[in-house]
Design a protein around this motif. Sequence first.
Motif, PDB file in Angstrom:
ATOM      1  N   LEU B  37     -10.737  29.641   1.253  1.00 21.12           N
ATOM      2  CA  LEU B  37     -12.182  29.652   1.480  1.00 21.12           C
ATOM      3  C   LEU B  37     -12.787  28.290   1.199  1.00 21.12           C
ATOM      4  O   LEU B  37     -13.631  27.798   1.954  1.00 21.12           O
ATOM      5  CB  LEU B  37     -12.835  30.721   0.592  1.00 21.12           C
ATOM      6  CG  LEU B  37     -12.530  32.175   1.013  1.00 21.12           C
ATOM      7  CD1 LEU B  37     -12.968  33.154  -0.074  1.00 21.12           C
ATOM      8  CD2 LEU B  37     -13.230  32.500   2.343  1.00 21.12           C
ATOM      9  N   ARG B  38     -12.343  27.659   0.114  1.00 18.72           N
ATOM     10  CA  ARG B  38     -12.847  26.316  -0.193  1.00 18.72           C
ATOM     11  C   ARG B  38     -12.573  25.362   0.961  1.00 18.72           C
ATOM     12  O   ARG B  38     -13.428  24.600   1.370  1.00 18.72           O
ATOM     13  CB  ARG B  38     -12.155  25.762  -1.446  1.00 18.72           C
ATOM     14  CG  ARG B  38     -12.859  26.075  -2.742  1.00 18.72           C
ATOM     15  CD  ARG B  38     -12.247  25.277  -3.889  1.00 18.72           C
ATOM     16  NE  ARG B  38     -12.260  26.075  -5.108  1.00 18.72           N
ATOM     17  CZ  ARG B  38     -11.222  26.757  -5.562  1.00 18.72           C
ATOM     18  NH1 ARG B  38     -10.058  26.720  -4.928  1.00 18.72           N
ATOM     19  NH2 ARG B  38     -11.335  27.467  -6.650  1.00 18.72           N
ATOM     20  N   ASP B  39     -11.323  25.418   1.471  1.00 20.58           N
ATOM     21  CA  ASP B  39     -10.969  24.520   2.565  1.00 20.58           C
ATOM     22  C   ASP B  39     -11.809  24.803   3.807  1.00 20.58           C
ATOM     23  O   ASP B  39     -12.212  23.887   4.521  1.00 20.58           O
ATOM     24  CB  ASP B  39      -9.483  24.660   2.899  1.00 20.58           C
ATOM     25  CG  ASP B  39      -8.626  23.964   1.858  1.00 20.58           C
ATOM     26  OD1 ASP B  39      -9.124  22.997   1.254  1.00 20.58           O
ATOM     27  OD2 ASP B  39      -7.481  24.393   1.639  1.00 20.58           O
ATOM     28  N   ALA B  40     -12.039  26.086   4.032  1.00 19.08           N
ATOM     29  CA  ALA B  40     -12.811  26.455   5.220  1.00 19.08           C
ATOM     30  C   ALA B  40     -14.229  25.904   5.114  1.00 19.08           C
ATOM     31  O   ALA B  40     -14.797  25.422   6.091  1.00 19.08           O
ATOM     32  CB  ALA B  40     -12.825  27.971   5.381  1.00 19.08           C
ATOM     33  N   ARG B  45     -15.382  24.695   8.783  1.00 20.54           N
ATOM     34  CA  ARG B  45     -15.098  25.896   9.565  1.00 20.54           C
ATOM     35  C   ARG B  45     -16.060  27.018   9.198  1.00 20.54           C
ATOM     36  O   ARG B  45     -16.394  27.856  10.016  1.00 20.54           O
ATOM     37  CB  ARG B  45     -13.645  26.347   9.343  1.00 20.54           C
ATOM     38  CG  ARG B  45     -12.652  25.572  10.198  1.00 20.54           C
ATOM     39  CD  ARG B  45     -11.285  26.222  10.143  1.00 20.54           C
ATOM     40  NE  ARG B  45     -10.682  26.053   8.831  1.00 20.54           N
ATOM     41  CZ  ARG B  45      -9.979  26.986   8.219  1.00 20.54           C
ATOM     42  NH1 ARG B  45      -9.799  28.164   8.775  1.00 20.54           N
ATOM     43  NH2 ARG B  45      -9.449  26.749   7.043  1.00 20.54           N
ATOM     44  N   LEU B  46     -16.482  27.021   7.953  1.00 19.03           N
ATOM     45  CA  LEU B  46     -17.535  27.938   7.530  1.00 19.03           C
ATOM     46  C   LEU B  46     -18.750  27.095   7.172  1.00 19.03           C
ATOM     47  O   LEU B  46     -18.736  26.365   6.182  1.00 19.03           O
ATOM     48  CB  LEU B  46     -17.084  28.755   6.309  1.00 19.03           C
ATOM     49  CG  LEU B  46     -15.980  29.795   6.531  1.00 19.03           C
ATOM     50  CD1 LEU B  46     -15.546  30.395   5.208  1.00 19.03           C
ATOM     51  CD2 LEU B  46     -16.472  30.898   7.465  1.00 19.03           C
ATOM     52  N   GLY B  47     -19.767  27.140   8.009  1.00 20.66           N
ATOM     53  CA  GLY B  47     -20.941  26.283   7.802  1.00 20.66           C
ATOM     54  C   GLY B  47     -21.902  26.864   6.784  1.00 20.66           C
ATOM     55  O   GLY B  47     -21.839  28.052   6.458  1.00 20.66           O
ATOM     56  N   PRO B  48     -22.816  26.027   6.279  1.00 18.68           N
ATOM     57  CA  PRO B  48     -23.820  26.477   5.322  1.00 18.68           C
ATOM     58  C   PRO B  48     -24.585  27.691   5.860  1.00 18.68           C
ATOM     59  O   PRO B  48     -24.960  27.714   7.035  1.00 18.68           O
ATOM     60  CB  PRO B  48     -24.742  25.266   5.183  1.00 18.68           C
ATOM     61  CG  PRO B  48     -23.887  24.095   5.548  1.00 18.68           C
ATOM     62  CD  PRO B  48     -22.917  24.590   6.570  1.00 18.68           C
ATOM     63  N   GLY B  49     -24.770  28.657   5.009  1.00 20.78           N
ATOM     64  CA  GLY B  49     -25.521  29.848   5.398  1.00 20.78           C
ATOM     65  C   GLY B  49     -24.668  30.938   6.034  1.00 20.78           C
ATOM     66  O   GLY B  49     -25.117  32.080   6.169  1.00 20.78           O
TER      67      GLY B  49
END
Lengths: 479, 479
Positions: B37-40, B45-49
Amino acid sequence: MANHQTNSTSAPPVEPGADLHLELSGPGLRIGLANALRDAVRTGRLGPGTRLPASRTLAADLGVSRNTVTDAYAELVAEGWLTAQQGSGTRVADQAQAHTAEASAPRTKAAQHRPAYGLKPGSPDLANFPRAQWLTAARRALTAAPNEAFGYGDALGQEQLRSALADYLARARGVYAHPERIIVCSGFHHGLALMAQALRSRQVRAVAVEAYGLDLYRDLLTSAGLDTPPVRVDEFGALTSDLPLLREAGAVLLTPAHQYPIGVALHPDRRVAAVDWARASGGLILEDDYDGEFRYDRQPVGALQGLDPDRVVYFGSVSKSLAPGLRLGWMVLPEELVPQVVAAKGHGDYMSSALDQMTLAEFITSGSYDRHVRSMRQRYRRRRDQLVTALAHSAPAVRVTGMAAGLQAVVELPRGTEGEVVQSAARRGLEVSGLSEFFHPGAERDRRGPEQDALVVNFAASSDSAWTGALETLRSVMP
Amino acid sequence: MANHQTNSTSAPPVEPGADLHLELSGPGLRIGLANALRDAVRTGRLGPGTRLPASRTLAADLGVSRNTVTDAYAELVAEGWLTAQQGSGTRVADQAQAHTAEASAPRTKAAQHRPAYGLKPGSPDLANFPRAQWLTAARRALTAAPNEAFGYGDALGQEQLRSALADYLARARGVYAHPERIIVCSGFHHGLALMAQALRSRQVRAVAVEAYGLDLYRDLLTSAGLDTPPVRVDEFGALTSDLPLLREAGAVLLTPAHQYPIGVALHPDRRVAAVDWARASGGLILEDDYDGEFRYDRQPVGALQGLDPDRVVYFGSVSKSLAPGLRLGWMVLPEELVPQVVAAKGHGDYMSSALDQMTLAEFITSGSYDRHVRSMRQRYRRRRDQLVTALAHSAPAVRVTGMAAGLQAVVELPRGTEGEVVQSAARRGLEVSGLSEFFHPGAERDRRGPEQDALVVNFAASSDSAWTGALETLRSVMP
């Protein structure tokens, strides 16, 4: 080879002379100062009842850290030479003359005062240093090393160690690490000294510090020419939302995983606020992860550094996890800072032993480090439980606060009792720190903060044989 | 101690950037998920919000327990990567931006240039570091050590090591030593840096240096705020009779046993003149005894320090006798200087590894150090003879000068040829230093001095396999 015989080595040890500065030539500043003070009392230069200078004043006069003075004072209080009372400072004890006769014998190392029980924070359990496993790792590392490994070395530190650390720190502490961002140093103190130089070269004038912390590090920053404005600390850690108010601060020194010595974790909102401040102001966060591996109630919180590796400098060492005597630590740096810290390190002496570096690399990659940390975690957890239980039974007026973590706990005392408890403990041969020792002299007492009267108790370092007596003595001095 | 075996430590490090399910093969499901998750978040890959799947859903998708997911979410919330709000689920925090620093190409050591033959001075023979004997000493020392030996230690250095050094230095180098006058440091560079601080605190403004020497040390002194006026050097060593002319100098840095790099011993009259100057002016002599054990034609000349231990600071280290990678050296100080150097060392970090210190103490007291030095002396003597013989046969125009001592020799060249010879050697893969590299830029060329055109050749450090080729190449570039 053996032709230049002299008998100089059988010369008697240096005898302290009359002046204070001469007497400071003992085996260490603290010991030297303690010896100087003993001699002054013994010879009558300091008569019974004489009030000694405030530790801060004497420290400034001698050019030593305040800790050196307070430790020397505490030692002499514990020995009965001095008395310390809340409000009336430190004085020469009335009974001090009684020591004259016995003290006239020459001092030897063996005769030096040692408190019966030492619960001051700072040291891990040294009795369980994994000697055999370390030697196994040393044998493997030294046998496998190329010849070049014994040379002057790399300014960053040995490559195998930096690789091993990068893997370990990512896995165990959530640190965004890469070997080229890691610089090996001899511990947090050395790392902070290097960083202070680098900050000065970046025209930084002040490093904000937590209102509770070690004066040793504040002094280091101050003597590097940096101001140390305090940031308040409460039960959620440092109030990082105050950072924008400290206009002059170009960096902040934090202990996010386990505030030292209060013992709380930095609240997620505060972590975010710190990173926000760093990004908005161009400041740096110096993350002292001194005992991040030791959490007993849950998995450790990952390092703050992972949130923004370009704004956070991460510091770690083996001083709590293995032994301070190894003098091995590391910094994980924003890329742009690497050359500045290398420059601060100098071009001819990278300080850290190549042999210990390669041994530690082997110790980590073989899994011995994980096993050791796991085993110590169980040991320390038991010790902390014993402390909590002992005090709950016998001293319902006090409360052990802070997380189940690390090597020390905060024991909150009724208001106004801290000084008396510390001295009463010293009289019974128990050395323990009052929380007020850690308070930033420039910080206003914070009404939202923890109880101001408290002990900081190292539950990790005592030998098994001393621990029972130490707990017993601690219980006996509780209000 | 080592009973908590897991196989997690043999797992490969988590690779960032791969797929979520692949990263879950890390040291534990929860840690793997948290890292994933941290890497994402870090890579964007996982944007803010972004709202994360409900823990129940993700657990089912991944085939892990729901607890694993909630624990990982909680960890990342605690670290500030995610936020969790009642009613709106778990989301990526606004501040958790992508970090792309890793994208920059990693610098590799492998690409660095290595010459075929390195004859630059500085390193001893690393191939003959006595690994087995060192490990034996380490085992003995670590087994016998009290627990306290693994602690923060003494500002002066470990007591056993200082005792062992006091005996050894008195016996082998004629040094007037006492453990309380010895301070352990990490090498001459560290010792000189400490001394520079101490000199500054004594209001010293300048340290005279030999007109030939290492710019590294001149630079160190300069950056500590000290001027470095040069003292001429001829075939009898430094012209110490010139010292009274250097009014501003409060100390002088000398290499009396073996002038570096010229290779001559300081004449007895010049030794006396140096001490006379120190006594008359209140100045200090800094004696760098970097290779005093290695004399091949006779017994080594004793240290200058013995002439006046209250005016001479003696520096030594294992960097030439054992290995620079150990980072262990020592200073023997006039008594009054001890507290000043301790103060310069700082109050929290004494730098030198306790483990290496106790191992060296054992290595010295067991006689292993003497045996090693004796064996290396024979080896280096042979190497020097081979150099002299090779050049005498093939290059009668050149002359090997200086004493039969140390790790390097001076090869005098016809006037005006030095630069060309150094470059021609470099073109053939032979790295060697010209004598002019060592000349103090502020010194006038001295007509009484040695030939100005010369090479400084390290005959000690090459492996046996490289040595023949190195000699051959050296002969081929001689004028």
